[in-house]
Design an enzyme around this catalytic site. Structure first.
Site, mmCIF file in Angstrom:
data_model
loop_
_atom_site.group_PDB
_atom_site.id
_atom_site.type_symbol
_atom_site.label_atom_id
_atom_site.label_comp_id
_atom_site.label_asym_id
_atom_site.label_seq_id
_atom_site.Cartn_x
_atom_site.Cartn_y
_atom_site.Cartn_z
ATOM 1 N N HIS A 10 -6.330 -13.131 -7.785
ATOM 2 C CA HIS A 10 -7.118 -12.097 -7.118
ATOM 3 C C HIS A 10 -8.498 -12.084 -7.770
ATOM 4 O O HIS A 10 -8.615 -12.063 -8.990
ATOM 5 C CB HIS A 10 -6.442 -10.727 -7.268
ATOM 6 C CG HIS A 10 -7.054 -9.661 -6.421
ATOM 7 N ND1 HIS A 10 -8.323 -9.178 -6.637
ATOM 8 C CD2 HIS A 10 -6.571 -8.974 -5.347
ATOM 9 C CE1 HIS A 10 -8.602 -8.242 -5.742
ATOM 10 N NE2 HIS A 10 -7.557 -8.097 -4.952
ATOM 11 N N LYS A 51 0.846 -1.195 0.000
ATOM 12 C CA LYS A 51 0.000 0.000 0.000
ATOM 13 C C LYS A 51 0.882 1.246 0.000
ATOM 14 O O LYS A 51 1.948 1.237 0.607
ATOM 15 C CB LYS A 51 -0.918 0.008 1.236
ATOM 16 C CG LYS A 51 -1.799 -1.220 1.388
ATOM 17 C CD LYS A 51 -2.877 -1.293 0.344
ATOM 18 C CE LYS A 51 -3.774 -2.515 0.565
ATOM 19 N NZ LYS A 51 -4.832 -2.629 -0.460
#
EC number: 4.1.1.39
Length: 489
Positions: free
Chosen positions: A298, A180
């Site tokens: 994902h 992140k």
């Protein structure tokens, strides 16, 4: 089908109800080799539920809007899908606040499908029927895939057992984090985040779904910096580490190029997104098995069709298809995190991915017994809004064969990324020790964490920062046969 609608009389009929065309047969007994689909059907007003089920069966197999003479050139009685059962969904219809919905069971002969092709399977089952006017809403809830058909698929490229052996990680859950912010970092700074997380005790770091090759960071730079971080962290800790390098791209040629480069750098895992499509997923799974790579998927985009209860497709079906397609990891929910996830539904997803034989369990949404025909197991991934203070809940809900990914719960730590990783590793190992000692780690969980935090400042800071934060919204996709427990998690 009635005798008067067979033979020549049938073909003079023009347009006939699907039931009379042979797509409804309440006496049909499914064969062991049949593919069975369970649909949740909301019929249009005035449409009989059995006719709606027959329409779905017809339009997902051999029918069109009128009878055609060329049926007589095929084994049409065999190839017609048969809707053989339709029953009212609990808590819908008269006397409830919900309009009537029906569970329709439809059997398909195995010859209707090309072996080893998810694309062909889905072209029939979900290809055309969802826009059909006879139904107001339609949802594919579950499927039973026969062993004879499963045997035409590769299954997971690596599987849980071999993955643990390859990574030398036993007796505990795997730990990870998503880098992140997921967009905007330069390659070098991205690599620094990866190193700090792995050095602090995580097993994996991960690209997020939408980091591919953008102006701020070319894919090749990311791969080089990430693998430098992996190698340095492995040398510093003596543990096998990895980073999910997202090879998702605009063409298969580009994906293969990126995957080959990841392999040349020594990566043990590559990553793809669900949005690349079923054929591309199967292609990457075959590449991964051939090249001894773990394949991480994902589930980007899945909630566009899996979240609503009355229309689309249940995620358990995606779990089945992805196990057949050959992925090793798939994000499958956390229960306590920020993303959709009823506890019973999540259990059904995890069972689908990890069982060798999934037993019918209506509470968890499994409508069929499913023999997985020796296909490898898929490692579920729990990711999205989880932190160290929830460790006892995560272990209780999700079992041991799972990767717990703390993105914000690592990188958002007030003492820094490495401290965030330390907090998660200490929390996990404290809980595993308590479990192995026979303690009630669920009931004693908060106290176990507080005790560990007395000697681990990063864990204390994590617990003080996030306290008992949870995302307790009631799920939209819940069990039909028992009350939802989402709000009480």
């Amino acid at each position: 089908m009635s005798e008067e609608l067979k033979g020549e009389a049938r073909y003079k009929s023009g347009v006939m109800p699907y039931k009379k065309m042979g797509y409804w047969d309440s006496d049909y007994v499914p064969k062991d080799t049949d593919v069975i689909a369970l649909f949740r059907i909301t019929p249009q007003e005035g449409v009989d539920h059995e006719e709606a089920a027959a329409a779905v069966a017809g339009e997902s197999s051999t029918a069109t809007w009128t009878v055609v003479w060329t049926d007589r050139l095929t084994a049409c009685e065999l190839y017609r899908a048969k809707a053989y059962r339709s029953e009212l969904v609990p808590n819908t219809g008269p006397g409830t606040k919900n309009e009537a919905q029906y569970f329709a069971y439809i059997a398909y002969d195995l010859d209707l499908f090309e072996g080893g092709s998810i694309a062909n399977l889905t072209a029939s089952i979900i290809g055309n029927v969802f826009g059909f006017k006879a139904v107001k809403a339609l949802r594919l809830e579950d499927m039973r895939i026969p062993v004879a058909y499963l045997k035409t698929f590769q299954g997971p490229a690596t599987g849980i057992v071999v993955e643990r052996e390859r990574l030398d990680k036993f007796g505990r859950h795997x730990l990870g984090a998503t880098t992140k912010p997921k967009l905007g970092l330069s390659g070098r700074n991205y690599g620094r985040v990866v190193y700090e997380g792995l050095k602090g005790g995580l097993d994996f770091m991960k690209d997020d779904e939408n980091i591919n090759s953008q102006p701020f960071m070319h894919w090749r730079d990311r791969f080089l910096y990430c693998m430098e971080a992996v190698n340095k962290a492995s040398a510093a800790t003596g543990e096998v580490k990895g980073h999910y390098l997202n090879v998702t791209a605009g063409t298969m040629e580009e994906m293969y190029e990126r995957a080959e480069f990841a392999k040349s750098l020594g990566s043990v895992v590559v990553m793809i997104d669900l949005v690349i499509g079923y054929t591309a997923i199967q292609s990457m799974a075959k590449w991964s098995r051939k090249n001894d790579m773990i394949l991480h998927l994902h589930r980007a985009g899945n909630s566009t069709y899996s979240r609503q209860k009355n229309h689309g497709m249940n995620f358990r079906v995606i779990c089945k298809w992805m196990r057949m397609a050959g992925v090793d990891h798939i994000h499958a929910g956390t229960v306590v995190g920020k993303l959709e996830g009823d506890p019973l539904m999540i259990k059904g997803f995890y069972d689908t991915l990890r069982d060798t034989h999934s037993a019918k369990n209506l509470e968890t949404g499994l409508f069929f017994d499913q023999d997985w025909a020796s296909l490898n197991k898929v490692m579920p991934v729990a990711s999205g809004g989880i932190h160290a203070g929830q460790m006892h809940q995560l272990l209780d809900y999700l079992g041991e064969d799972v990767i717990l990914q703390f993105g914000g719960g690592t990188i958002g730590h007030p003492m820094g990324i490495q401290a965030g990783a330390v907090a998660n590793r200490v929390a996990l190992e404290a809980m595993i020790l308590a479990r192995n000692e026979g303690r009630d780690y669920v009931k004693e969980g908060p106290q176990i964490l507080q005790t560990a935090a007395k000697w681990c400042t990063p864990l204390k800071q994590a617990l003080d920062t996030w306290k008992d934060i949870t995302f307790n919204y009631e799920s939209t996709d819940t069990a039909d046969f028992v009350p939802s427990t989402t709000a009480s998690v």
